[in-house]
Design a protein around this motif. Structure first.
Motif, PDB file in Angstrom:
ATOM      1  N   SER A   8       0.843  -1.196   0.000  1.00 44.37           N
ATOM      2  CA  SER A   8       0.000   0.000   0.000  1.00 44.37           C
ATOM      3  C   SER A   8       0.873   1.239   0.000  1.00 44.37           C
ATOM      4  O   SER A   8       1.969   1.235   0.558  1.00 44.37           O
ATOM      5  CB  SER A   8      -0.907   0.007   1.235  1.00 44.37           C
ATOM      6  N   SER A  18      -6.732   0.543   2.761  1.00 45.99           N
ATOM      7  CA  SER A  18      -6.140  -0.795   2.769  1.00 45.99           C
ATOM      8  C   SER A  18      -6.614  -1.580   3.991  1.00 45.99           C
ATOM      9  O   SER A  18      -6.991  -2.757   3.890  1.00 45.99           O
ATOM     10  CB  SER A  18      -4.608  -0.711   2.761  1.00 45.99           C
ATOM     11  N   LYS A  19      -6.600  -0.925   5.136  1.00 51.67           N
ATOM     12  CA  LYS A  19      -7.053  -1.596   6.367  1.00 51.67           C
ATOM     13  C   LYS A  19      -8.541  -1.948   6.285  1.00 51.67           C
ATOM     14  O   LYS A  19      -8.973  -3.012   6.759  1.00 51.67           O
ATOM     15  CB  LYS A  19      -6.769  -0.716   7.585  1.00 51.67           C
ATOM     16  N   ILE A  36       0.763  -5.462   6.226  1.00 54.69           N
ATOM     17  CA  ILE A  36       0.842  -4.369   5.245  1.00 54.69           C
ATOM     18  C   ILE A  36       2.289  -3.904   5.124  1.00 54.69           C
ATOM     19  O   ILE A  36       2.958  -3.655   6.129  1.00 54.69           O
ATOM     20  CB  ILE A  36      -0.032  -3.163   5.653  1.00 54.69           C
ATOM     21  N   GLU A  38       4.326  -0.799   3.644  1.00 50.78           N
ATOM     22  CA  GLU A  38       4.166   0.556   3.118  1.00 50.78           C
ATOM     23  C   GLU A  38       5.214   0.808   2.037  1.00 50.78           C
ATOM     24  O   GLU A  38       6.390   0.521   2.226  1.00 50.78           O
ATOM     25  CB  GLU A  38       4.323   1.581   4.244  1.00 50.78           C
TER      26      GLU A  38
END
Length: 307
Positions: A8, A18-19, A36, A38
């Motif tokens: 993401s 995204s979450k 995730i 980043e």
């Protein structure tokens, strides 16, 4: 059960959406582990230049796709409007979840409607499409580019740097902003949104059958169909963030329609074509055919020649 890593962008909005998507996937597969990663993209690094002047497609995508190719991540969660309309065959958009609001939101100091703004008012946007449509509606306002996240843009407006700003309604809603902050939502039939605005695209490797099967459980067929029509039109027109182009597909009484928009940057001309067809790719091509027939494609060709 496999452990998955999602790629993401680092922005607050990208991480939030995204979450939210991961939560919907975990609701279907409670035991699955999802992390995730980043990733900072070129578009994130360049914050002091208007995006349309940076050039190239995929400003918010290329670094994430590289991580996907390197198997550092298993899937990427994109704002679908940032994803180029032509994908490398090793990747696929395996899932388009239920789309958020596709409209553009108009915010102003004092919650003044767009038509009631005083002449000479300054409106902030980073989109050539929005700018051209605003100028077509009112040639007595000034449009200036603005970058930054939602909070930054709203603060710039409230400090008096801008009298108003235009933002995607989807971003405001995903970030939990109340409708109270919006002076008005523009009707998507008359103020055409960006291609795939409000939609997410979940990208993965084309050969990852296990993940593709999982993603089908949170996929929206209708929203995928609409965004396919929009993105087909975009691809045929060779459009990008450097061109004022928009597209809005929707179902009306069970029929699929696509409204396409092409304009010059100054808003002096406006080409709008609306067609219907049951096949989304055929529909995108139908609208593109008509745009070429009436000369609208010439605007894009002229702009692309100067880039």
């Amino acid at each position: 059960m496999r452990k998955f890593t999602v790629g993401s962008r680092r922005s607050d909005l990208a991480m939030t959406q995204s979450k939210q998507f991961i939560s919907s996937l975990k609701a279907q597969f409670p035991d699955v582990e999802i992390d995730i990663k980043e990733i900072v993209t070129k578009g994130d690094r360049i914050v002091d230049v208007q995006l349309s002047k940076v050039g190239g497609k995929g400003l918010f995508v290329k670094e994430i796709e590289q991580a996907l190719a390197n198997k550092e991540i298993d899937m990427a969660i994109h704002s679908l409007k940032d994803v180029p309309s032509a994908l490398d065959p090793e990747f696929t958009i395996a899932c388009v979840p239920e789309r958020e609001d596709k409209r553009d939101a108009f915010l102003s100091n004092g919650n003044v409607a767009f038509k009631d703004l005083p002449a000479g008012s300054v409106i902030g946007t980073s989109s050539l499409r929005r700018s051209a449509q605003l100028l077509a509606m009112r040639d007595d306002v000034e449009v200036k580019w603005v970058r930054g996240n939602i909070d930054t843009r709203i603060k710039k407006m409230e400090s008096g740097e801008y009298d108003a700003i235009v933002l995607a309604a989807a971003g405001l809603k995903r970030m939990g902003w109340s409708d109270d902050i919006v002076a008005e939502y523009f009707d998507p039939e008359s103020f055409i949104p960006a291609i795939a605005q409000g939609a997410l695209g979940i990208e993965c490797r084309s050969d990852d059958k296990e993940l593709i099967d999982m993603l089908k459980t949170v996929h929206s067929d209708d929203d995928a169909t609409c965004t396919t029509a929009e993105r087909t039109f975009l691809r045929r027109m060779d459009g990008s963030c450097q061109v004022p182009i928009g597209g809005y597909a929707t179902y009306e009484d069970g029929e699929l329609y696509l409204t396409g928009l092409i304009m010059p940057e100054d808003g002096s001309e406006q080409y709008i074509v609306k067609k219907s067809h049951q096949d989304p790719k055929a529909l995108g091509n139908l609208v593109a055919d008509e745009m070429e027939r009436i000369g609208a494609k010439d605007i894009i060709d002229r702009i692309n020649e100067t880039l």
